[in-house]
Design an enzyme around this catalytic site. Sequence first.
Site, PDB file in Angstrom:
ATOM      1  N   ASP A   8       0.850  -1.194   0.000  1.00 13.35           N
ATOM      2  CA  ASP A   8       0.000   0.000   0.000  1.00 13.35           C
ATOM      3  C   ASP A   8       0.889   1.248   0.000  1.00 13.35           C
ATOM      4  O   ASP A   8       2.120   1.161  -0.157  1.00 13.35           O
ATOM      5  CB  ASP A   8      -1.028  -0.037   1.146  1.00 13.35           C
ATOM      6  CG  ASP A   8      -0.394   0.140   2.517  1.00 13.35           C
ATOM      7  OD1 ASP A   8       0.853   0.310   2.604  1.00 13.35           O
ATOM      8  OD2 ASP A   8      -1.130   0.109   3.521  1.00 13.35           O
ATOM      9  N   CYS A  65       2.751  -3.723   3.925  1.00 14.51           N
ATOM     10  CA  CYS A  65       1.943  -2.543   4.267  1.00 14.51           C
ATOM     11  C   CYS A  65       2.586  -1.939   5.515  1.00 14.51           C
ATOM     12  O   CYS A  65       3.779  -2.138   5.731  1.00 14.51           O
ATOM     13  CB  CYS A  65       0.455  -2.883   4.438  1.00 14.51           C
ATOM     14  SG  CYS A  65       0.041  -4.033   5.760  1.00 14.51           S
ATOM     15  N   THR A  67       2.128  -2.642   8.751  1.00 16.27           N
ATOM     16  CA  THR A  67       2.501  -3.726   9.680  1.00 16.27           C
ATOM     17  C   THR A  67       2.686  -5.072   8.987  1.00 16.27           C
ATOM     18  O   THR A  67       3.215  -6.007   9.600  1.00 16.27           O
ATOM     19  CB  THR A  67       1.379  -3.915  10.718  1.00 16.27           C
ATOM     20  OG1 THR A  67       0.159  -4.210   9.998  1.00 16.27           O
ATOM     21  CG2 THR A  67       1.189  -2.677  11.577  1.00 16.27           C
ATOM     22  N   HIS A  98       8.189 -25.571   6.867  1.00 20.49           N
ATOM     23  CA  HIS A  98       7.145 -26.337   7.554  1.00 20.49           C
ATOM     24  C   HIS A  98       5.727 -26.041   7.068  1.00 20.49           C
ATOM     25  O   HIS A  98       4.876 -26.916   7.093  1.00 20.49           O
ATOM     26  CB  HIS A  98       7.200 -26.065   9.065  1.00 20.49           C
ATOM     27  CG  HIS A  98       8.409 -26.657   9.719  1.00 20.49           C
ATOM     28  ND1 HIS A  98       8.566 -26.693  11.089  1.00 20.49           N
ATOM     29  CD2 HIS A  98       9.524 -27.251   9.214  1.00 20.49           C
ATOM     30  CE1 HIS A  98       9.723 -27.271  11.387  1.00 20.49           C
ATOM     31  NE2 HIS A  98      10.333 -27.603  10.264  1.00 20.49           N
ATOM     32  N   ARG A 109       6.562  -0.132   8.536  1.00 17.66           N
ATOM     33  CA  ARG A 109       6.663   0.686   9.744  1.00 17.66           C
ATOM     34  C   ARG A 109       7.254  -0.111  10.908  1.00 17.66           C
ATOM     35  O   ARG A 109       7.407   0.415  12.008  1.00 17.66           O
ATOM     36  CB  ARG A 109       5.271   1.199  10.147  1.00 17.66           C
ATOM     37  CG  ARG A 109       4.740   2.292   9.242  1.00 17.66           C
ATOM     38  CD  ARG A 109       3.332   2.688   9.626  1.00 17.66           C
ATOM     39  NE  ARG A 109       2.891   3.858   8.888  1.00 17.66           N
ATOM     40  CZ  ARG A 109       1.617   4.147   8.652  1.00 17.66           C
ATOM     41  NH1 ARG A 109       0.656   3.334   9.090  1.00 17.66           N
ATOM     42  NH2 ARG A 109       1.289   5.224   7.988  1.00 17.66           N
ATOM     43  N   HIS A 133       5.037 -32.498   7.558  1.00 12.90           N
ATOM     44  CA  HIS A 133       4.523 -31.137   7.355  1.00 12.90           C
ATOM     45  C   HIS A 133       3.462 -31.097   6.258  1.00 12.90           C
ATOM     46  O   HIS A 133       2.562 -30.270   6.300  1.00 12.90           O
ATOM     47  CB  HIS A 133       5.668 -30.180   7.039  1.00 12.90           C
ATOM     48  CG  HIS A 133       6.726 -30.169   8.101  1.00 12.90           C
ATOM     49  ND1 HIS A 133       6.467 -29.789   9.390  1.00 12.90           N
ATOM     50  CD2 HIS A 133       8.033 -30.544   8.065  1.00 12.90           C
ATOM     51  CE1 HIS A 133       7.570 -29.896  10.106  1.00 12.90           C
ATOM     52  NE2 HIS A 133       8.535 -30.360   9.332  1.00 12.90           N
TER      53      HIS A 133
END
Length: 146
Positions: A8, A65, A67, A98, A109, A133
């Site tokens: 973004d 983005c 976070t 895995h 950020r 897995h």
Amino acid sequence: MKIGIGNDHVAVDMKNELKEYLEAKGYEVVDFGAHSSEKSDYPVYGEAVANAIVSGDVDCGILICGTGVGISLSANKVKGIRACVCSEPYSAKLSKQHNNTNIIAFGARVIGIEMAKMIVDEWLNASFEGGRHQRRVDMITAIENK
Ligand code: RB5
């Protein structure tokens, strides 16, 4: 290998730097935007990269983005996508070995560009280990198909 990349408005600079870094290493990078720092909505780019993976247009994806949370949540709504947010390389590597993640996400950020490069390197160089897995990843897919 063809990598889809999406972000973004918060992560345009980090995306551009990463793109350059990956292209210099010989990867083909398909950029799904956003291309400017004008406010934009992360679900648009999360979905675009996810769809490109499912359709086979790209092999895997990187999403960024603020976070890494919103954009990875959006991608995970697309059937066949296993996206996770990682802020360090250990989890990134294990997420491929895995969990067979096909998208790695992080926050512009939250981490700096050098950490982002390390995360991407570890993730791209790791391989899914299969075996026990595989059964667990199949269980995740079964949840998706309920
Ligand atoms: C945009 O302000 C921010 O909410 C977005 O980049 C992301 O962090 C959402 O998860």
